[in-house]
Design an enzyme around this catalytic site. Sequence first.
Site, PDB file in Angstrom:
ATOM      1  N   SER A 155      -8.887   3.584   5.628  1.00  0.00           N
ATOM      2  CA  SER A 155      -7.518   3.568   6.151  1.00  0.00           C
ATOM      3  C   SER A 155      -6.665   4.522   5.351  1.00  0.00           C
ATOM      4  O   SER A 155      -6.849   4.674   4.131  1.00  0.00           O
ATOM      5  CB  SER A 155      -6.925   2.160   6.052  1.00  0.00           C
ATOM      6  N   TYR A 165      -4.682  -4.824   1.001  1.00  0.00           N
ATOM      7  CA  TYR A 165      -5.482  -4.163   2.037  1.00  0.00           C
ATOM      8  C   TYR A 165      -5.917  -2.775   1.571  1.00  0.00           C
ATOM      9  O   TYR A 165      -7.089  -2.396   1.700  1.00  0.00           O
ATOM     10  CB  TYR A 165      -4.666  -4.062   3.315  1.00  0.00           C
TER      11      TYR A 165
END
Length: 262
Positions: A155, A165
């Site tokens: 990501s 995350y």
Amino acid sequence: MADFTNEQFRLDGKVAVVTGAGGRGNSIGRAYAIGLANAGASVVVADLNKEGAERVAGEIEEAGGKAIAVQVDIADEAPVSAMMETAEAAFGGLDILVNNAALMVEAVGTPAIQTSIADFDRLMRINLTGALICSKAAVPLFEARGGGKIVNQLSAGGFPAQTPYGISKVALLGLTTTLATELGRMNVNVNAIAPGMTMSDAGKALTPEESPFVQAAMARVVKQPRGQPQDLVGALLLLCSPAGDWITGQALNVDGGFIMRN
């Protein structure tokens, strides 16, 4: 050696597993599964959400492709092993593993220093350990076919990591390069894709158009701040097909220049 042709992007006769392929309506996993099927692969549409997996597999079959749906918890070794057995029974083996399943919306909002250890462990179990569990289970099937391709889903949120995350995605980059090193002699390529802000259902929920983060990105990103799930499929086909046989241990940023924001 023969000249390069576009046929080297084809996946006819190949078998792919895509995790996280059915959980949310307009998702990256769905785009990946459909893209691989359109290139000729038989696809195992895997997700914790059984109905979602069945929906995407049905879309592929209705379009003339080959797919089956499998419900799986990637954080548990037993169902992952069963998933690989299902792939072998249905399609004869495995050539491609796309480790796409992850917690995202659930993991971005809370600062790391305020995250409970239980929640952090769960995040890492799914986003990192789950990819390792799936990769370990895939290796014997790759060996039987003489090689394979693994693509991990990173990501832009990991460059730099500023959330739990993001931490999980930086760790997954480390797993990518490690597995590329360990599996290269087995003719297994291991790479990763790092999407930018994607207009999937989950992405829109996390970064709505009116959010300050999105507005700031609009001013800073060099080309295109937001993309669609389908914009990632070309990169996936490169990394999964014979066209990408000389690529391993790489993270490909597909983000309209988000990583170069200043």
